[in-house]
Enzyme design. Structure first.
Site, PDB file in Angstrom:
ATOM      1  N   GLU A  24       0.803  -0.957  -0.066  1.00 34.77           N
ATOM      2  CA  GLU A  24      -0.028  -0.083  -0.074  1.00 34.77           C
ATOM      3  C   GLU A  24       0.981   1.179  -0.183  1.00 34.77           C
ATOM      4  OE1 GLU A  24      -0.338   1.957   2.965  1.00 34.77           O
ATOM      5  OE2 GLU A  24      -0.225   0.694   4.727  1.00 34.77           O
ATOM      6  N   VAL A 105      -5.363   0.151   2.864  1.00 30.24           N
ATOM      7  CA  VAL A 105      -5.645  -1.247   2.880  1.00 30.24           C
ATOM      8  C   VAL A 105      -6.454  -1.837   2.092  1.00 30.24           C
ATOM      9  CG1 VAL A 105      -5.971  -3.486   4.312  1.00 30.24           C
ATOM     10  CG2 VAL A 105      -4.069  -1.899   4.979  1.00 30.24           C
ATOM     11  N   LYS A 158      -3.517  -1.793  14.076  1.00 29.18           N
ATOM     12  CA  LYS A 158      -3.021  -0.856  14.867  1.00 29.18           C
ATOM     13  C   LYS A 158      -3.412  -0.676  16.435  1.00 29.18           C
ATOM     14  CE  LYS A 158      -2.390   2.182  10.504  1.00 29.18           C
ATOM     15  NZ  LYS A 158      -3.111   1.551   9.581  1.00 29.18           N
TER      16      LYS A 158
END
Length: 299
Positions: A24, A105, A158
Site C-alpha cells: 500500500e 489497505v 494498529k
C-alpha cells in the site's frame, strides 16, 4: 476504459508467473515524514526482491491505478501536496479527477485482486475504533478483506484500535486470522496480546491458499507477524501514550480518516521517535515474511 497500469517489472513478473507482493502507499504519503517515507519504501521493495519476489507498490496517478511504482513516482507520492488518502469509496472520484491518491489497505487489496496478485504486505490493519458504540467508526479495510481473496501480512491491527472487537468482526466476516509462528495475536508496537490465534508456518499457509482457491472462497487470509523483538516497545508504556492521544483527539473533535495520522504523529512525538523506528522495522519484517510466503506458494 483502461484504469490499471503495470510497471515493466510487475508486468514481466505476471507474464512469467513470478511471485509478487503488493504494497500500500498510504504509509508513504500519510504514515511517515519525508525523507523517511521514501527510504523506507525503497528498502521494503529491495527486501522483497532479495527474497526472490517482485514488489508492487500501488498508488493512483493521472487517472490510473499504478501497480508498481518507479523511484521517481515514489518520490512524487512522498512529496506532492494534497495527496488523497484513498479508500474504496473514494476510488472512482480520485481516478475521474486524475488526482494523486495513496491507497489504503482496502483499496490496495481491491487493486491487488484485480491485478491477479495473491500477497499483500502492510504495517498494520485498520479496524474497529475504540468507543465504536458512540460513533460506529469501523475501517473499510475489514469489509474489503471479506471480498478479496488475498493473503495480507501485517503486524496485527494498529494499537490505537480496539483489537478484540476487530478480531470479532473479522470472524463475523469469515476472514481467518493466523499468527506467523506464534499463537498470540501481536499488538503492532509490542509482540503479543492476550488474544490466542492459530499458529502457522509458510508451508501451511501455502496449502491453505491453494485449498481456498479450490473452494472458491473469496475472503482474505490475515497473517499476523510480531514486530522483531529488538524493535518491540513496552506494552504498558505505549498503551498509556495511546490512551492520552485518544483523549486529546476526542477533545479536539478529530474523527474519521484524520484520526489515524493524528494519533500516529502524537505517538511518534511522545516516544521521541521510537514508535517510528518500530513502525519501519515491522514494515520491513512484514515485507520479508510476505515475500517468503509468496515464494513458497509459487513453488
Amino acid at each position: 476504459m483502461k484504469t490499471m497500469q503495470y510497471s515493466d517489472e510487475v508486468l514481466d513478473a505476471i507474464i512469467h508467473k513470478k511471485p509478487v507482493v503488493a504494497l500500500e502507499s498510504t504509509i508513504i504519503s500519510h504514515g511517515m515524514p519525508y525523507p523517511d517515507n521514501v527510504s523506507m519504501a525503497i528498502e521494503v521493495e529491495d527486501i522483497i526482491r532479495n527474497e526472490g519476489a517482485v514488489p508492487a507498490t500501488i498508488a493512483l496517478m493521472d487517472g490510473q491505478i499504478k501497480v508498481g511504482l518507479t523511484k521517481d513516482e515514489i518520490e512524487r507520492l512522498a512529496t506532492e501536496e494534497g495527496v488523497i488518502k484513498t479508500s474504496i469509496r473514494d476510488l472512482p472520484g480520485v481516478l475521474a479527477k486524475k488526482q494523486t491518491g495513496a491507497t489504503t489497505v482496502a483499496t490496495t487489496a481491491y487493486a491487488a485482486q484485480q491485478a491477479g496478485l495473491h500477497f499483500f504486505a502492510t504495517g498494520g490493519l485498520g479496524g474497529v475504533h475504540r468507543g465504536v458504540a458512540d460513533h460506529m467508526d469501523i475501517s473499510a479495510d475489514l469489509v474489503a478483506l471479506s471480498k478479496c481473496n488475498i493473503c495480507i501480512v501485517s503486524a496485527g491491527v494498529k494499537s490505537i484500535l480496539d483489537i478484540p472487537k476487530t478480531l470479532e468482526f473479522l470472524e463475523t466476516l469469515g476472514v481467518p486470522v493466523y499468527g506467523y509462528e506464534t499463537d498470540r495475536y501481536p499488538g503492532f508496537y509490542f509482540r503479543e496480546t492476550e488474544h490466542e490465534v492459530p499458529s502457522i508456518t509458510k508451508e501451511e499457509l501455502a496449502k491453505i491458499m491453494k485449498i481456498k482457491h479450490h473452494l472458491s472462497l473469496e475472503q482474505a487470509v490475515h497473517v499476523a507477524v510480531p514486530v522483531p523483538d529488538a524493535d518491540a516497545m513496552d506494552r504498558d508504556h505505549i498503551q498509556s501514550i495511546i490512551d492520552h492521544a485518544l483523549t486529546e483527539a476526542d477533545q479536539r473533535g478529530i474523527t474519521g480518516k484524520d484520526i489515524t495520522p493524528f494519533l500516529l504523529g502524537h505517538i511518534k512525538d511522545a516516544t521521541a521517535g521510537e514508535s517510528l523506528k518500530a513502525n519501519i522495522a515491522l514494515m520491513k519484517n512484514n515485507a520479508k515474511v510476505a515475500a517468503q510466503l509468496a515464494v513458497c506458494h509459487q513453488k
